[in-house]
Design an enzyme around this catalytic site. Structure first.
Site, short mmCIF file in Angstrom:
data_model
loop_
_atom_site.label_atom_id
_atom_site.label_comp_id
_atom_site.label_asym_id
_atom_site.label_seq_id
_atom_site.Cartn_x
_atom_site.Cartn_y
_atom_site.Cartn_z
N ASN A 3 0.88 -1.17 0.00
CA ASN A 3 0.00 0.00 0.00
C ASN A 3 0.91 1.22 0.00
O ASN A 3 1.56 1.53 1.01
CB ASN A 3 -0.91 0.00 1.24
N GLU B 240 -3.89 1.61 -3.10
CA GLU B 240 -4.06 3.03 -2.80
C GLU B 240 -3.12 3.88 -3.65
O GLU B 240 -2.38 4.72 -3.16
CB GLU B 240 -3.84 3.30 -1.30
N TYR C 226 -7.74 -3.64 -2.22
CA TYR C 226 -7.71 -2.60 -1.19
C TYR C 226 -9.13 -2.53 -0.60
O TYR C 226 -10.01 -1.89 -1.14
CB TYR C 226 -7.28 -1.27 -1.80
N ASP D 230 -4.06 -4.59 1.12
CA ASP D 230 -4.47 -3.98 2.39
C ASP D 230 -5.92 -4.39 2.62
O ASP D 230 -6.84 -3.82 2.05
CB ASP D 230 -4.33 -2.45 2.28
N ASN E 264 -7.44 -4.15 5.44
CA ASN E 264 -8.01 -3.26 6.45
C ASN E 264 -8.62 -3.99 7.63
O ASN E 264 -9.69 -3.62 8.12
CB ASN E 264 -9.04 -2.32 5.81
N ASP F 75 3.01 4.80 4.95
CA ASP F 75 2.71 4.40 6.32
C ASP F 75 2.48 2.89 6.43
O ASP F 75 2.28 2.37 7.53
CB ASP F 75 1.51 5.17 6.89
N HIS F 76 2.54 2.19 5.30
CA HIS F 76 2.53 0.73 5.26
C HIS F 76 3.90 0.26 4.76
O HIS F 76 4.59 0.98 4.03
CB HIS F 76 1.47 0.21 4.28
#
Length: 375
Positions: free
Chosen positions: A109, A151, A228, A268, A270, A365-366
């Protein structure tokens, strides 16, 4: 006057007689106990001189035992089980022997592909201290055959320019699925050394396919699904849609694919499936990605449908995160979540050599994660 005095004297005599003849009133429990303790103290004092020295020790022990028996038992809190060891690259198995047929897949991501490429350019120009690799440079470094991105936040008319900045080697194949419903949002991409047999966007359901969240590539021995998954959002405003619509329809889509060949699902997703997958489980029960509803849906619609969580199966007790928020120095303190996953069909799992993370790779951030499947 004399008569009055006699009457009073007689009354006192009568009262004294009654007091002497009447039985003493029973003491209240507390007073009785106090009297008993007082009497015991007197006896103890009288016997101190005559008792040998070891008698003092016995008396002390007896008093301690009595005190212990009288005191209510304290509640002892159950100790929390210690967290598992932090996952690191030293836990990875030995590489496959040279010449072993295998497919190496990376997933990442990137939290905005153009933003990541800009950071990488700043690294090259010397204006950024961090080493930021482009996704393709990372794939070449890891000798990956396929790279799945989530993303990407691109519109279709951005793709041609971004493709130049990616510096994709000649002969590699690139597929995009960009969001149509909202600009600069979501989106997925697959970059592979060899062209897939086929590529499709979405899961065939209009209510789910406008945000560019699923991209599927067919390879000779498996389907690769890059996904995603929708975030339940602030205030869990999309939780109902996520668990009761998206998750169910996406699971049905995977099972349809599985009817012809095994599936590799990555991206991802989530969700942090279990307490070991998040740094602070008790305080995040109402946070998107760790609600009981999302975890139950993951268990029912993916694991319960025969898909295997490759990382957790290989490292059942290791703490390995893939996402860290930008605030509070979370990444440096390893206060993260495991939101990114590789899941495979049960029949394909024996061919999985390893699943691993690359937490040292910066730019998002991933962090990226990888899978090696023997062919």
């Amino acid at each position: 006057m004399l008569t009055s005095w006699l009457r009073a004297a007689g009354t006192r005599t009568l009262l004294g007689h009654l007091v002497r003849r009447s039985h003493p009133l029973p003491m209240a429990p507390k007073r009785k106990a106090a009297a008993a303790l007082s009497e015991a103290a007197v006896v103890n004092e009288d016997s101190k001189a005559a008792a040998p020295q070891h008698g003092k020790a016995k008396a002390t022990a007896a008093a301690a035992a009595a005190k212990s028996k009288a005191a209510p038992a304290k509640r002892v809190a159950k100790a929390k089980p210690p967290p598992g060891p932090a996952w690191d690259a030293s836990m990875r198995p030995q590489p496959l022997a040279a010449g072993t047929p295998a497919c190496r897949i990376l997933s990442w991501n990137v939290a905005g592909l153009r933003a990541l490429l800009k950071k990488s350019k700043e690294t090259d120009e010397g204006t950024r201290d961090e080493l930021i690799l482009t996704p393709v440079a990372l794939a070449q470094k890891e000798q990956a055959d396929v790279l799945c991105l989530q993303e990407i936040k691109l519109q279709q008319d951005h793709c041609a320019d971004v493709l130049k900045d990616l510096d994709v080697p000649e002969g590699w194949h690139v597929s995009w699925n960009c969001s149509r419903d909202k600009k600069g949002y979501s989106g997925t991409a697959i970059i592979s050394r060899q062209a897939p047999l086929s590529v499709s966007c979405g899961i065939g359901a209009e209510e789910h396919d406008g945000e560019g969240r699923v991209l599927t590539a067919e390879f000779p021995t498996f389907w690769l699904v890059n996904c995603y998954v929708p975030n339940s959002g602030a205030g869990l405003k999309r939780l109902e849609y996520r668990v009761n619509s998206w998750d169910k329809d996406f699971s049905a889509y995977l099972k349809r694919l599985e009817g012809s060949k095994p599936v590799v699902l990555t991206g991802d997703l989530n969700v942090a499936p279990a307490e070991i997958d998040i740094h602070s489980p008790k305080t995040n029960l109402k946070s998107a990605g760790f609600t009981p509803e999302e975890r139950a849906s993951f268990a029912d619609n993916l694991i319960g449908q025969g898909f295997v969580d490759c990382f957790r199966t290989q490292y059942p007790e290791a703490v390995g995160y893939t996402y860290w928020g930008y605030r509070f120095n979370a990444r440096a303190n390893n206060k993260g979540w495991r939101l990114d996953h590789f899941l495979v069909s049960q029949q394909l799992h024996p061919s999985v050599h390893e699943c691993y993370h690359l937490p040292a790779v910066l730019g998002s951030d991933h962090c990226p994660l990888g899978l090696v499947v023997k062919l």
